[in-house]
Design an enzyme around this catalytic site. Structure first.
Site, PDB file in Angstrom:
ATOM      1  N   LYS A  31      34.636  46.494  44.119  1.00 13.25           N
ATOM      2  CA  LYS A  31      35.316  45.650  43.138  1.00 13.25           C
ATOM      3  C   LYS A  31      34.867  46.043  41.735  1.00 13.25           C
ATOM      4  O   LYS A  31      33.668  46.077  41.445  1.00 13.25           O
ATOM      5  CB  LYS A  31      35.005  44.167  43.374  1.00 13.25           C
ATOM      6  CG  LYS A  31      35.702  43.233  42.370  1.00 13.25           C
ATOM      7  CD  LYS A  31      35.475  41.769  42.724  1.00 13.25           C
ATOM      8  CE  LYS A  31      34.149  41.231  42.262  1.00 13.25           C
ATOM      9  NZ  LYS A  31      34.066  41.050  40.772  1.00 13.25           N
ATOM     10  N   ASP A  58      39.482  43.597  39.558  1.00  9.85           N
ATOM     11  CA  ASP A  58      39.372  42.138  39.428  1.00  9.85           C
ATOM     12  C   ASP A  58      39.377  41.737  37.943  1.00  9.85           C
ATOM     13  O   ASP A  58      38.331  41.481  37.359  1.00  9.85           O
ATOM     14  CB  ASP A  58      38.074  41.698  40.119  1.00  9.85           C
ATOM     15  CG  ASP A  58      37.789  40.214  39.973  1.00  9.85           C
ATOM     16  OD1 ASP A  58      38.744  39.427  39.830  1.00  9.85           O
ATOM     17  OD2 ASP A  58      36.595  39.846  40.016  1.00  9.85           O
ATOM     18  N   LYS A  60      41.714  39.286  36.736  1.00  5.65           N
ATOM     19  CA  LYS A  60      42.138  37.882  36.656  1.00  5.65           C
ATOM     20  C   LYS A  60      43.098  37.620  35.493  1.00  5.65           C
ATOM     21  O   LYS A  60      42.842  36.767  34.630  1.00  5.65           O
ATOM     22  CB  LYS A  60      40.925  36.962  36.515  1.00  5.65           C
ATOM     23  CG  LYS A  60      39.895  37.067  37.639  1.00  5.65           C
ATOM     24  CD  LYS A  60      38.744  36.092  37.406  1.00  5.65           C
ATOM     25  CE  LYS A  60      37.704  36.149  38.510  1.00  5.65           C
ATOM     26  NZ  LYS A  60      36.890  37.391  38.469  1.00  5.65           N
ATOM     27  N   ASP A  63      48.075  34.808  31.245  1.00  2.00           N
ATOM     28  CA  ASP A  63      48.712  34.780  29.928  1.00  2.00           C
ATOM     29  C   ASP A  63      50.170  34.383  30.140  1.00  2.00           C
ATOM     30  O   ASP A  63      50.565  34.023  31.251  1.00  2.00           O
ATOM     31  CB  ASP A  63      48.595  36.164  29.258  1.00  2.00           C
ATOM     32  CG  ASP A  63      48.500  36.066  27.732  1.00  2.00           C
ATOM     33  OD1 ASP A  63      49.361  35.362  27.145  1.00  2.00           O
ATOM     34  OD2 ASP A  63      47.595  36.681  27.140  1.00  2.00           O
ATOM     35  N   THR A 117      34.345  30.426  42.532  1.00  2.95           N
ATOM     36  CA  THR A 117      33.323  29.911  43.447  1.00  2.95           C
ATOM     37  C   THR A 117      32.123  29.325  42.705  1.00  2.95           C
ATOM     38  O   THR A 117      31.224  28.773  43.327  1.00  2.95           O
ATOM     39  CB  THR A 117      32.848  31.012  44.419  1.00  2.95           C
ATOM     40  OG1 THR A 117      32.576  32.206  43.686  1.00  2.95           O
ATOM     41  CG2 THR A 117      33.920  31.293  45.459  1.00  2.95           C
ATOM     42  N   ARG A 209      25.367  40.971  44.164  1.00  2.00           N
ATOM     43  CA  ARG A 209      23.931  41.120  43.939  1.00  2.00           C
ATOM     44  C   ARG A 209      23.086  41.299  45.198  1.00  2.00           C
ATOM     45  O   ARG A 209      22.092  42.046  45.151  1.00  2.00           O
ATOM     46  CB  ARG A 209      23.422  39.935  43.098  1.00  2.00           C
ATOM     47  CG  ARG A 209      23.822  40.069  41.634  1.00  2.00           C
ATOM     48  CD  ARG A 209      23.670  38.783  40.838  1.00  2.00           C
ATOM     49  NE  ARG A 209      24.735  37.834  41.127  1.00  2.00           N
ATOM     50  CZ  ARG A 209      24.999  36.773  40.383  1.00  2.00           C
ATOM     51  NH1 ARG A 209      24.270  36.519  39.312  1.00  2.00           N
ATOM     52  NH2 ARG A 209      25.996  35.967  40.706  1.00  2.00           N
TER      53      ARG A 209
END
Length: 230
Positions: A31, A58, A60, A63, A117, A209
């Site tokens: 990603k 990614d 997002k 608009d 999340t 991570r």
């Protein structure tokens, strides 16, 4: 689309990405988010693809419909595997995103973010002024995304089961907030283990991570991959 765990490349430079990818001798699904894309741009996307990896871009998008449509026309040329928008932009915006994407690209999947999340129900009520449960808010956005013609949504694993029951198994549920047993929660709030995500109906998981900041990223990835693929 490949069912491999999606590794979030949360780095700030191409050098760090390349150093990370150099450790692996197999095709990955990765990603590329805002932090990385805004620093490196399309050049890194081509470099990652040339290595044989699949990419979830990614960004997002959120608009007015025309702007999102034109932006998607540009992103379509990058030939990534998966892109996304924010469902909060509305049905017309999501339909415009598909229209722009399909101008130059017929195969890239497109999904919509429902609720991050990191969002809690308290934030949902007090900051977004959405006075439902988080599950109801996520399901509402998921239904809107399906009506607009998208391939699926980004949600937490905790909502995947409900979305599957309402919208079917083939509707993608891409779920961040994955933490192996014993891992730090960091800024994620609605989280599960890879095994739990699978049981709840996630079609794809995103892990950052716990792999990228591990002392042994390859070993950590293999453990997560084995628990996810079963």
């Amino acid at each position: 689309m490949k069912q491999l765990p999606i590794i979030a490349l949360d780095f700030e430079s191409a050098d760090k990405v390349n150093a990370f990818l150099d450790q692996f001798d197999e095709p990955l699904f990765v990603k590329v988010g805002m932090e990385l894309f805004y620093q490196t741009g399309p050049k890194l996307i081509k470099s990652i693809k040339d290595r044989g990896h699949s990419i979830f871009l990614d960004l997002k998008l959120h608009d007015i419909p025309n702007t999102v449509s034109k932006a998607m026309e540009g992103l379509a040329k990058l030939d990534v595997d998966l892109v996304n928008v924010h469902a909060a932009g509305g049905k017309a915006m999501m339909e415009a995103a598909i229209k722009g994407l399909r101008q130059h690209n017929k195969h890239t999947k497109i999904i919509a973010v429902t609720q991050l999340t990191s969002t809690t129900e308290t934030q949902l009520h007090e900051e977004q002024n959405i006075q439902t449960t988080i599950e109801e808010a996520v399901l509402n956005y998921a239904k809107l995304s399906q009506q607009a013609g998208l391939d699926g949504v980004v949600c937490s694993p905790l909502e995947a089961e409900l979305i599957t029951a309402q919208l079917g198994k083939d509707f993608m549920k891409v779920t961040p907030g994955i933490r192996p047993e014993g891992s730090a929660q960091n800024d994620q709030k609605r989280i599960t283990t890879p095994e739990q995500a699978k049981q709840l109906g996630s079609t794809h998981i995103v892990v950052g991570r716990p792999i990228t900041q591990s002392d042994d990223p390859v070993k950590s990835y293999q453990i997560i991959k084995e628990s996810w693929l079963g």
